[in-house]
Design a protein around this motif. Structure first.
Motif, mmCIF file in Angstrom:
data_model
loop_
_atom_site.group_PDB
_atom_site.id
_atom_site.type_symbol
_atom_site.label_atom_id
_atom_site.label_comp_id
_atom_site.label_asym_id
_atom_site.label_seq_id
_atom_site.Cartn_x
_atom_site.Cartn_y
_atom_site.Cartn_z
ATOM 1 N N SER A 286 43.406 77.629 40.324
ATOM 2 C CA SER A 286 44.562 76.854 39.865
ATOM 3 C C SER A 286 44.276 75.358 39.838
ATOM 4 C CB SER A 286 45.770 77.138 40.769
ATOM 5 O OG SER A 286 45.466 76.797 42.125
ATOM 6 N N GLY A 287 43.279 74.905 40.609
ATOM 7 C CA GLY A 287 42.951 73.491 40.606
ATOM 8 C C GLY A 287 42.153 73.050 39.394
ATOM 9 N N GLY A 288 41.637 73.987 38.615
ATOM 10 C CA GLY A 288 40.879 73.659 37.415
ATOM 11 C C GLY A 288 41.614 74.098 36.162
ATOM 12 N N LEU A 289 40.870 74.713 35.250
ATOM 13 C CA LEU A 289 41.456 75.164 33.980
ATOM 14 C C LEU A 289 41.874 76.624 34.018
ATOM 15 C CD1 LEU A 289 39.088 73.340 31.456
ATOM 16 C CD2 LEU A 289 41.351 72.642 32.261
ATOM 17 N N GLY A 290 41.845 77.245 35.197
ATOM 18 C CA GLY A 290 42.381 78.587 35.336
ATOM 19 C C GLY A 290 41.378 79.684 35.063
ATOM 20 N N VAL A 291 41.857 80.915 35.138
ATOM 21 C CA VAL A 291 41.037 82.106 34.916
ATOM 22 C C VAL A 291 41.811 83.057 34.012
ATOM 23 C CG1 VAL A 291 41.897 83.144 37.056
ATOM 24 C CG2 VAL A 291 39.808 84.021 36.031
ATOM 25 N N SER A 292 41.116 83.660 33.047
ATOM 26 C CA SER A 292 41.739 84.581 32.092
ATOM 27 C C SER A 292 40.818 85.766 31.884
ATOM 28 C CB SER A 292 42.000 83.885 30.743
ATOM 29 O OG SER A 292 42.823 82.747 30.891
ATOM 30 N N SER A 293 41.388 86.862 31.432
ATOM 31 C CA SER A 293 40.592 88.027 31.041
ATOM 32 C C SER A 293 40.410 88.004 29.528
ATOM 33 C CB SER A 293 41.281 89.321 31.481
ATOM 34 O OG SER A 293 42.590 89.390 30.941
ATOM 35 N N VAL A 294 39.445 88.789 29.044
ATOM 36 C CA VAL A 294 39.115 88.744 27.619
ATOM 37 C C VAL A 294 40.289 89.173 26.752
ATOM 38 C CG1 VAL A 294 38.094 91.067 27.707
ATOM 39 C CG2 VAL A 294 37.435 89.500 25.881
ATOM 40 N N ASP A 295 41.133 90.096 27.238
ATOM 41 C CA ASP A 295 42.272 90.502 26.425
ATOM 42 C C ASP A 295 43.312 89.394 26.304
ATOM 43 O OD1 ASP A 295 42.816 91.130 29.262
ATOM 44 O OD2 ASP A 295 44.757 91.773 28.487
ATOM 45 N N GLY B 239 47.375 81.352 26.105
ATOM 46 C CA GLY B 239 48.527 82.236 25.992
ATOM 47 C C GLY B 239 49.672 81.763 26.855
ATOM 48 N N ALA B 240 50.653 82.653 27.017
ATOM 49 C CA ALA B 240 51.845 82.293 27.780
ATOM 50 C C ALA B 240 51.517 82.016 29.242
ATOM 51 C CB ALA B 240 52.877 83.417 27.675
ATOM 52 N N GLU B 241 50.471 82.665 29.773
ATOM 53 C CA GLU B 241 50.124 82.477 31.184
ATOM 54 C C GLU B 241 49.303 81.214 31.423
ATOM 55 O OE1 GLU B 241 46.658 83.956 29.199
ATOM 56 O OE2 GLU B 241 48.723 84.693 29.185
ATOM 57 N N THR B 242 48.898 80.521 30.353
ATOM 58 C CA THR B 242 48.046 79.334 30.473
ATOM 59 C C THR B 242 48.869 78.123 30.886
ATOM 60 O OG1 THR B 242 46.724 80.251 28.665
ATOM 61 C CG2 THR B 242 46.274 77.992 29.320
ATOM 62 N N SER B 243 48.330 77.320 31.788
ATOM 63 C CA SER B 243 49.043 76.133 32.274
ATOM 64 C C SER B 243 49.088 75.045 31.209
ATOM 65 C CB SER B 243 48.360 75.590 33.526
ATOM 66 O OG SER B 243 47.069 75.087 33.210
#
Length: 477
Positions: A142-151, A420-424
């Motif tokens: 959360s302190g950086g650019l976050g984490v996402s999965s390929v989908d 996406g919607a989950e992106t900060s």
């Protein structure tokens, strides 16, 4: 790196039971000129030895895996089927769904259709909750650019992204990409032992593909330092949410557990070397067991990539097919491939996949475990090409799934900037700002050429996901 709780079964760990109704059957095609093997085939071909060979394998039932899945297996001579196309023999839907395997061109003509039958049964109602990063991973980055999965980055694409990548110029990589840092200048190479560099002039991206070894600590630490000093915007990793969660929770910040495992691996290698010196005939077996135990003892590339991404504040994209879906499909693929080899006399046992140059892959990979990429012999591209041609012929279904994983990795790289919607809001603002986007992709060395081909060929990859029978998102076969 903040410690992630290491639970044996975390919130996304779900296993699917690989069982199909007995109403399904598999036709195994028998060559017209096939004859039962005689005594001459009770051992490997003359002059051939493989440390992975087990004489009992020659006596095993090649249909045992499909039988355990509840699939009825029958055999038919190819001549009896006449000119009927393989795609018409494979039947999906209803109570008479039918797999067909054993065709000389199984990979091109039947692997996809066979696996589609199983995929409709194996996929979870909605894969997105399973694929999504765990809450611990989301908090950790959360302190950086976050984490996402390929989908999350590639599953919402209404229009297909057309690859426009090209090989980076060596002088550009050496001078501009390295920023004058000697360490980066020594590692960032157009096509070196550890890295392969591509550029996309249309989307203004620079890509460093890591020719990784999942178990080599020295290489993994070098990759971690590369990520920290090059400070990429995105780090794409060949793993899923479960693998990333387990890697992040396996070792504490200083990594004493990791170092302890690596020491055990080195002692094991020394012991096996001594055994080989005393008993030279045991050398192939010792080599194989060393490789096996090192795989079990020191899985390091995902951990070091996550550490580097966290230190540099990069976005992490988990690019692999989630194991909850892939594991039962892999089991079905192996069963179909074993059955397909039932009437190939010289391809029995485990020797079917030992290509002429396979020893160069083994030598290079084992050397990397103990001396790193710079001192280990380079694995020639011809060795990988020959290896994959063998897999295509002898493991067509398993190789088809491997190719789909390459599709997912390439799609993750192409869409690494997607939010996406989950992106900060901070991540959205970062990728909306002008400038060069730098991407590091940490993948196994065997994946590199396949991913590069997808990025540079200029062909339409197609969307990596589609909508399944239940209306849920799934990998597109």
């Amino acid at each position: 790196m903040r410690r992630v709780p290491n639970r044996l079964i975390h919130q996304t760990h779900r296993r699917l039971q690989p069982a199909l109704p007995s109403s399904r059957r598999c036709i195994v095609l028998q060559p017209d000129d096939w004859r039962p093997p005689g005594e001459t085939y009770s051992v490997p071909p003359a002059g051939y030895h493989d440390w992975n060979y087990d004489e009992k394998d020659w006596q095993k039932d090649p249909f045992r895996r499909l039988t355990r899945l509840g699939i009825e297996v029958i055999t038919e001579v190819m001549m009896k089927l006449g000119e009927t196309p393989l795609s018409q023999l494979i039947s999906a839907g209803g109570d008479t769904e039918q797999f067909v395997t054993g065709h000389p061109q199984q990979f091109a003509l039947g692997a996809r259709d066979n696996l589609r039958i199983g995929y409709n049964r194996y996929t979870v109602p909605d894969s997105r909750p399973v694929w999504a990063p765990t809450e611990e991973l989301v908090e950790q980055f959360s302190g950086g650019l976050g984490v996402s999965s390929v989908d999350q980055v590639a599953g919402r694409q209404d229009s297909v992204t057309l690859p426009t990548w090209e090989e980076a110029r060596p002088e550009e990589v050496a001078d501009e990409w390295s920023g004058g840092i000697p360490f980066l200048r020594s590692l960032l190479q157009n096509d070196g032992k550890l890295t392969r560099c591509l550029t996309d002039p249309v989307s203004n991206k620079r890509l460093v593909l890591i020719k990784g070894n999942h178990n080599a600590l020295l290489m993994s630490r070098t990759v971690q330092r590369l990520i920290e000093e090059w400070t990429p915007d995105t780090v794409v990793i060949e793993t899923d949410s479960e693998g990333a969660h387990d890697a992040a929770g396996a070792f504490d910040k200083d990594g004493p557990g990791l170092a302890r495992r690596v020491r055990v691996a080195k002692y094991l290698a020394a012991g096996m070397a001594g055994l080989s010196a005393v008993c030279p005939p045991a050398a192939p077996l010792a080599l194989g067991w060393t490789w096996f135990f090192c795989q079990m003892l020191a899985p390091t590339d995902v951990l070091c990539a996550l550490r580097g991404a966290e230190a540099s504040g990069a976005r992490v994209v988990l690019a692999d097919w989630h194991r909850a879906e892939r594991a039962p499909m892999q089991n079905l693929a192996k069963g179909l491939d074993e059955a397909g080899r039932a009437y190939s006399v010289l391809e029995m046992g485990r020797n079917y996949n030992r290509s002429r140059l396979g020893w160069k892959i083994d030598l290079g990979a084992l050397s990397q475990l103990f001396v790193g990429a710079s001192l280990a012999p380079a694995i020639p591209r011809e060795a990988f090409l020959e290896f994959f041609e063998h897999r295509k012929a002898n493991e067509p279904h398993d190789y088809f799934m491997y190719e789909k994983r390459n599709d997912l990795i390439a799609s993750a790289i192409l869409n690494s900037h997607t939010c996406g919607a989950e992106t900060s809001a901070a991540t959205r603002a970062h990728f909306a700002s002008p400038g060069v986007e730098k991407v590091v992709a940490v993948v196994g060395a065997a994946h590199v050429d396949g991913v590069v081909d997808r990025l540079t060929c200029g062909e339409d990859l197609g969307p990596p996901f589609d909508i399944g029978p239940g209306g849920h998102l799934r990998v597109r076969l």
